[in-house]
Each structure stands twice: as structure tokens, then as C-alpha cells.
Design a protein around this motif. Structure first.
Motif, PDB file in Angstrom:
ATOM      1  N   UNK A   1       3.496  24.201  -3.667  1.00  0.00           N
ATOM      2  CA  UNK A   1       2.953  23.440  -4.601  1.00  0.00           C
ATOM      3  C   UNK A   1       1.910  22.069  -5.025  1.00  0.00           C
ATOM      4  N   UNK A   2       1.898  21.431  -4.042  1.00  0.00           N
ATOM      5  CA  UNK A   2       1.089  20.971  -2.975  1.00  0.00           C
ATOM      6  C   UNK A   2       0.554  20.857  -1.575  1.00  0.00           C
ATOM      7  N   UNK A   3      -1.145  21.064  -1.780  1.00  0.00           N
ATOM      8  CA  UNK A   3      -1.435  21.699  -0.214  1.00  0.00           C
ATOM      9  C   UNK A   3      -2.217  20.933   0.240  1.00  0.00           C
ATOM     10  N   UNK A   4      -1.714  20.070   1.251  1.00  0.00           N
ATOM     11  CA  UNK A   4      -2.432  19.262   2.128  1.00  0.00           C
ATOM     12  C   UNK A   4      -2.926  18.501   1.492  1.00  0.00           C
ATOM     13  N   UNK A   5      -2.272  17.434   0.823  1.00  0.00           N
ATOM     14  CA  UNK A   5      -3.135  15.873  -0.137  1.00  0.00           C
ATOM     15  C   UNK A   5      -3.542  14.326   0.758  1.00  0.00           C
ATOM     16  N   UNK A   6      -4.374  14.093   0.828  1.00  0.00           N
ATOM     17  CA  UNK A   6      -3.716  12.441   1.882  1.00  0.00           C
ATOM     18  C   UNK A   6      -4.959  11.437  -0.129  1.00  0.00           C
ATOM     19  N   UNK A   7      -4.644  10.303  -0.209  1.00  0.00           N
ATOM     20  CA  UNK A   7      -4.639   9.453  -1.336  1.00  0.00           C
ATOM     21  C   UNK A   7      -3.551   8.656  -1.019  1.00  0.00           C
ATOM     22  N   UNK A   8      -4.794   6.839  -1.237  1.00  0.00           N
ATOM     23  CA  UNK A   8      -3.514   5.280  -0.871  1.00  0.00           C
ATOM     24  C   UNK A   8      -4.328   4.949  -1.797  1.00  0.00           C
ATOM     25  N   UNK A   9      -3.242   4.396  -2.085  1.00  0.00           N
ATOM     26  CA  UNK A   9      -2.849   3.412  -3.406  1.00  0.00           C
ATOM     27  C   UNK A   9      -3.211   1.798  -2.641  1.00  0.00           C
ATOM     28  N   UNK A  10      -4.489   1.228  -2.633  1.00  0.00           N
ATOM     29  CA  UNK A  10      -4.606  -0.172  -1.776  1.00  0.00           C
ATOM     30  C   UNK A  10      -4.206  -1.556  -2.958  1.00  0.00           C
TER      31      UNK A  10
ATOM     32  N   UNK B   1       1.073  -1.184   0.171  1.00  0.00           N
ATOM     33  CA  UNK B   1      -0.013   0.025  -0.114  1.00  0.00           C
ATOM     34  C   UNK B   1       0.800   1.328   0.304  1.00  0.00           C
ATOM     35  N   UNK B   2       0.537   1.866  -0.636  1.00  0.00           N
ATOM     36  CA  UNK B   2       0.861   3.013  -1.111  1.00  0.00           C
ATOM     37  C   UNK B   2      -0.059   4.382   0.399  1.00  0.00           C
ATOM     38  N   UNK B   3       0.507   5.234   1.130  1.00  0.00           N
ATOM     39  CA  UNK B   3      -0.400   5.923   1.705  1.00  0.00           C
ATOM     40  C   UNK B   3       0.177   7.526   2.063  1.00  0.00           C
ATOM     41  N   UNK B   4      -0.955   8.235   1.681  1.00  0.00           N
ATOM     42  CA  UNK B   4      -0.209  10.031   1.759  1.00  0.00           C
ATOM     43  C   UNK B   4      -1.260  10.725   3.030  1.00  0.00           C
ATOM     44  N   UNK B   5      -0.595  11.147   4.356  1.00  0.00           N
ATOM     45  CA  UNK B   5      -1.996  12.068   4.307  1.00  0.00           C
ATOM     46  C   UNK B   5      -0.674  13.093   5.172  1.00  0.00           C
ATOM     47  N   UNK B   6      -1.283  13.904   4.434  1.00  0.00           N
ATOM     48  CA  UNK B   6      -1.182  15.842   4.588  1.00  0.00           C
ATOM     49  C   UNK B   6      -0.398  15.918   4.217  1.00  0.00           C
ATOM     50  N   UNK B   7       0.184  15.451   3.124  1.00  0.00           N
ATOM     51  CA  UNK B   7       1.072  16.660   1.986  1.00  0.00           C
ATOM     52  C   UNK B   7       1.363  17.308   2.043  1.00  0.00           C
ATOM     53  N   UNK B   8       2.430  18.104   2.049  1.00  0.00           N
ATOM     54  CA  UNK B   8       2.561  19.384   1.557  1.00  0.00           C
ATOM     55  C   UNK B   8       3.865  19.985   1.428  1.00  0.00           C
ATOM     56  N   UNK B   9       3.962  20.265   0.538  1.00  0.00           N
ATOM     57  CA  UNK B   9       5.030  21.384  -0.329  1.00  0.00           C
ATOM     58  C   UNK B   9       5.584  22.481  -1.101  1.00  0.00           C
TER      59      UNK B   9
END
Length: 237
Positions: free
Chosen positions: A16-25, A1-9
Motif C-alpha cells: 500500500x505504501x512503498x518506501x516513502x519519505x516526507x517531512x512536515x517542518x 516536526x513530523x518525519x517519515x523515512x522509508x515508510x513501507x506498509x
């Protein structure tokens, strides 16, 4: 699984990236879509551990920059990161030694090379190969380690129709093996039959998270254009 929680750059004053979350199950093909400048490339590079960022990214529950995560993670960048004066076979040898693969690696890479029709190029320098051949090599060496999670960044660019069809079959096989597949692409038509969940980005944010079951007779490309208001994005012919 690839999990992103509150990614900001943030680059200086630009987020460029504003607090995103996603999951590749596991067992799914997850696609990341967005027009130019949406933040896809920054997100991909953050997952791959190439950028500093705020937030949390894990690969199979391991922080993405750890050795444990990298042991189970395959990454195919948009521009293949290869050595001009090594051959495809030498690249495979390098990966086999780095990941301490057992003696079966030679037969495995031979099978992958033959499937992607680059076995006859195994002893040529990478600098002699076409864009499509280097893309196939990048895919082959990522698959050699039998990753549990795979990140494909524009994997179909530069491939001929036969190779595209083979890569789509590989997606399906990885799904059936319970692997997590995350694909960043702008060629929506090509992946239309294989995706399970899509995240649509625009201006650094996730603006829609949709599964195939939620389409209700509509198609992903139409939804994409409606949400991004026709902003520039190549979506296939």
C-alpha cells in the motif's frame, strides 16, 4: 516536526505504501494529496501509530509510538473518534486529566469551543451532534494540549463555509507559532491559500514534492491532475 523515512506498509501481497519519505517542518502547512487508493490513509494511520509498518516515523524527534511523541502530537482523524455518551465538556475533561494539564485548561477549551461555535453544545451527548459539530469537537480537543505537531486528516469535510474559514485561520496561527502542520486532503481548492509544501502520492509512492515557491505561476490542482493522469479525485468545486 513530523518525519517519515522509508515508510513501507504491506497487506499480504499488496504494498500500500512503498518506501516513502516526507517531512512536515515547523512553521509550515504541509499537505498530502493523492487519488483514491494512493496510500494516503495508510500513511496517516501509520503516523498516528495505528498500524504496524516498516521504516521510521518521528514526531519532534521522538519515535511516533512513544509517550514522549504523543505528548506533543495532535491528531484529527477523518472520522472523529469520540464517545457517544460523553458530552464535549466531558471529552475535554478526559483529555485534561490524561495529559495532566494545568488549571487553565477550562478557560482554554471554552475559548476554543466558542471560536468553533460549539460552546452552546458543551453539555449535549456526542450522539446528538451533527457531523460538522463532531468534527469541530475533534479539532478542539486536539488543540487543547497545545501540540507541537498536528496531523489533520480531511479536517474540512462536513464543515460549513464559516467553520472552514475558521479552521484555515487556525492553520495560519499554528504556523506563526512554529508548529508543524500536516494535512491530508482531497479538497485542494480550499487549502490553496495556506499550504507551503505539498507531497503528491500515487500507487503507494511519493511522485512529487513541491513547495509554493516552485509553482512558477501554475496552480497545485493542475500539477496534481497532470501527475495523476486524471485519476479519480475530488478537488473542490
Amino acid at each position: 516536526m513530523i518525519t517519515i523515512n522509508n515508510l513501507t506498509k504491506t497487506y499480504k501481497n499488496f504494498k500500500a505504501v512503498d518506501s516513502i519519505s516526507l517531512t512536515a517542518k515547523p512553521g509550515e502547512v504541509t499537505v498530502l494529496l493523492g487519488p483514491n487508493g494512493a496510500g494516503k490513509s495508510t500513511t496517516i494511520k501509520s503516523i498516528a501509530g495505528l498500524l504496524k509498518f516498516e521504516g521510521d516515523i518521528t514526531i519532534c524527534d521522538f519515535p511516533n509510538k512513544t509517550v514522549e511523541a504523543k505528548k506533543v502530537f495532535g491528531y484529527i482523524p477523518e472520522t472523529p473518534a469520540l464517545y457517544d455518551f460523553l458530552t464535549p465538556w466531558e471529552h475535554a475533561q478526559f483529555i485534561a486529566k490524561a495529559y495532566k494539564l494545568d488549571d487553565t485548561w477550562e478557560q482554554k477549551i471554552k475559548t476554543i469551543f466558542e471560536r468553533l461555535e460549539i460552546y452552546d453544545k458543551k453539555d449535549k451527548y456526542v450522539r446528538e451532534l451533527s457531523k460538522g459539530m463532531t468534527q469541530k469537537l475533534s479539532i478542539a480537543i486536539a488543540l487543547l494540549i497545545d501540540p507541537r505537531a498536528v496531523l489533520f486528516d480531511e479536517p474540512l469535510v462536513g464543515l460549513d463555509p464559516k467553520a472552514i474559514n475558521e479552521v484555515l485561520k487556525i492553520f495560519e496561527e499554528l504556523k506563526s507559532e512554529g508548529k508543524s502542520i500536516l494535512v491530508s486532503t482531497h479538497i485542494i481548492d480550499t487549502i490553496n491559500e495556506v499550504w507551503d509544501r505539498a507531497y503528491i502520492m500515487n500507487k503507494g509512492k511519493i511522485i512529487r514534492d513541491i513547495s509554493r515557491d516552485e509553482l512558477e505561476g501554475r496552480d497545485l490542482k493542475t500539477i496534481f491532475f497532470e501527475l495523476t493522469e486524471g485519476e479519480t479525485e475530488e478537488c473542490g468545486q
